[in-house]
Design a protein around this motif. Structure first.
Motif, short mmCIF file in Angstrom:
data_model
loop_
_atom_site.label_atom_id
_atom_site.label_comp_id
_atom_site.label_asym_id
_atom_site.label_seq_id
_atom_site.Cartn_x
_atom_site.Cartn_y
_atom_site.Cartn_z
N GLU A 307 -6.21 0.73 -5.63
CA GLU A 307 -5.27 0.87 -4.52
C GLU A 307 -5.35 -0.34 -3.59
O GLU A 307 -4.33 -0.80 -3.06
CB GLU A 307 -5.55 2.16 -3.76
CG GLU A 307 -5.24 3.43 -4.53
CD GLU A 307 -3.77 3.53 -4.87
OE1 GLU A 307 -2.94 3.29 -3.97
OE2 GLU A 307 -3.45 3.84 -6.04
N LYS A 309 -6.17 -3.39 -4.39
CA LYS A 309 -5.54 -4.54 -5.04
C LYS A 309 -4.02 -4.47 -4.90
O LYS A 309 -3.35 -5.48 -4.65
CB LYS A 309 -5.93 -4.58 -6.52
CG LYS A 309 -5.41 -5.80 -7.27
CD LYS A 309 -5.96 -5.82 -8.68
CE LYS A 309 -5.55 -7.11 -9.43
NZ LYS A 309 -4.12 -7.18 -9.70
N LYS A 310 -3.45 -3.27 -5.04
CA LYS A 310 -2.01 -3.11 -4.88
C LYS A 310 -1.58 -3.51 -3.47
O LYS A 310 -0.56 -4.18 -3.27
CB LYS A 310 -1.61 -1.66 -5.15
CG LYS A 310 -1.74 -1.22 -6.60
CD LYS A 310 -1.34 0.24 -6.76
CE LYS A 310 -1.50 0.72 -8.19
NZ LYS A 310 -1.18 2.17 -8.32
N TRP A 311 -2.37 -3.09 -2.48
CA TRP A 311 -2.05 -3.42 -1.08
C TRP A 311 -2.09 -4.93 -0.88
O TRP A 311 -1.20 -5.51 -0.26
CB TRP A 311 -3.04 -2.71 -0.16
CG TRP A 311 -2.87 -3.07 1.29
CD1 TRP A 311 -3.37 -4.17 1.92
CD2 TRP A 311 -2.15 -2.34 2.29
NE1 TRP A 311 -3.03 -4.16 3.26
CE2 TRP A 311 -2.26 -3.04 3.51
CE3 TRP A 311 -1.43 -1.14 2.27
CZ2 TRP A 311 -1.69 -2.60 4.68
CZ3 TRP A 311 -0.86 -0.70 3.45
CH2 TRP A 311 -0.98 -1.42 4.63
N GLU A 313 -1.74 -7.39 -3.03
CA GLU A 313 -0.65 -8.10 -3.70
C GLU A 313 0.68 -7.89 -2.99
O GLU A 313 1.49 -8.82 -2.89
CB GLU A 313 -0.58 -7.63 -5.16
CG GLU A 313 -1.80 -8.09 -5.97
CD GLU A 313 -1.81 -7.52 -7.38
OE1 GLU A 313 -1.14 -6.49 -7.61
OE2 GLU A 313 -2.49 -8.10 -8.24
N ALA A 314 0.89 -6.68 -2.46
CA ALA A 314 2.13 -6.42 -1.71
C ALA A 314 2.15 -7.24 -0.42
O ALA A 314 3.21 -7.80 -0.04
CB ALA A 314 2.24 -4.94 -1.40
#
Length: 349
Positions: A307, A309-311, A313-314
């Motif tokens: 989670e 990593k997703k944040w 990258e966004a």
């Protein structure tokens, strides 16, 4: 209380490991000693092999370091910490010999009788704590707990586990009660929960206090992958943990203080434009992005949170930071050489 593994998979591997350990020391090794009893030279070989295998496994979990730390907490050898650290391994190691001798000289029934007697002593004598008006301080929602502990001192492990499980509550402020009245209703004698915890600490596959790759990934996933919205609710815009540094007193906000902290870290590291910068355990990438935007670093953040990593990258896309400026890698920092991400001049953790 359920541990990390139990919450994630529905099975507590620590309990399973203790069962396996009991079978090895109470069944397999004594049976091996029985098979080798006709040959005196081989008699103790199963026992030595079993103990050696367990010691070898424990050595991978930093057991020696943990024992030193535990013993440093004791002022004398009669303190409960020292007694437990010495008594637990000695007791486990003696089980095969006791079981073999009892089964051979008296009969298998004596082995069962010995463990039944030990359980009875623990439950009816050892846990038979002195009388106390515990109900004055606690409200029980579990009737079995109330029947047993409302008029007796409650062992501290049972107290905090039952509280966390919602089986009891404090009638007054928790901190005030424990600070000023704990000696009136709490018993400090160790329970099986503590013994179980100490045994598990010796095994790296079961204990997150030993930072193996498997244990670390399990620990991080359980905590940080519960959802970014959860952390955003109390961490605010900065999405960064730890302290803040205030310049100018009350005139600065918490966000200003967090920015000051990030700037201080980069300044102390001497981050310069073009430096290969690594942030170990980058969380939501706040320091990684700061190093790239404010100091011109070629920043890499590594995290074990899917989670997180997703944040990261966004946010990189949102702030116009391409992979040539900020790169987020999923994994443990010890896996970096295998990932081929290159060398770093500045490293923060």
């Amino acid at each position: 209380m359920k541990g990390v593994d139990e919450e994630m998979t529905g099975v507590d591997p620590a309990n399973l490991a203790l069962i396996v350990l009991g079978v090895i020391f109470c069944v397999v090794l004594p049976f091996g000693m029985h098979l080798a009893s006709s040959n005196p030279q081989l008699f103790l070989l199963p026992f030595i092999a079993g103990v050696g295998a367990i010691l070898g496994l424990c050595s991978q979990g930093g057991a020696g370091e943990k024992i030193k730390v535990g013993l440093s907490m004791a002022n004398k050898w009669t303190d409960s910490t020292a007694v437990l650290i010495v008594a637990i391994p000695v007791s486990i190691a003696l089980q095969p010999v006791l079981v073999y001798l009892l089964a051979r000289t008296v009969g298998l029934w004596a082995v069962g009788a010995m463990y039944a007697a030990l359980y009875a002593y623990y439950d009816f004598a050892y846990l038979n704590t002195p009388p106390a008006d515990t109900a004055r301080f606690l409200t029980f929602s579990d009737k079995r707990l109330e029947a047993r502990w409302s008029a007796r001192r409650i062992p501290i492990c049972i107290l905090y586990e039952s509280y966390c499980e919602g089986k009891l509550a404090f009638k007054a402020d928790l901190l005030d009660t424990l600070e000023h009245h704990r000696h009136e209703f709490v018993s400090w004698r160790p329970t099986f929960t503590i013994i179980r915890f100490l045994i598990v600490q010796a095994f790296p596959q079961l204990s997150t206090s030993f930072k193996s790759l498997v244990a670390t990934k399990r620990e991080i996933a359980d905590h940080y992958d519960r959802g970014n919205d959860f952390f955003r609710a109390f961490m605010g815009q900065s999405m960064v943990y730890t302290c803040g540094i205030f310049h100018g007193g009350k005139a600065q906000s918490l966000e200003d203080a967090q920015f000051n902290k990030l700037a201080t870290v980069c300044t102390k590291l001497g981050v310069q434009p073009g430096d290969a910068f690594l942030d170990i355990g980058c969380g939501w990438g706040t320091l990684t992005r700061h190093a790239a935007k404010q100091h011109g670093a070629l920043a890499t953040g590594i995290t074990l949170s899917v989670e997180g990593k997703k944040w990261c990258e966004a946010k990189n896309v949102q702030e116009g930071l391409g992979e040539d400026k900020v790169r987020i890698v999923y994994g443990d920092y010890r896996e970096l050489p295998a990932k081929g991400v290159g060398a770093f001049k500045r490293i923060a953790s």
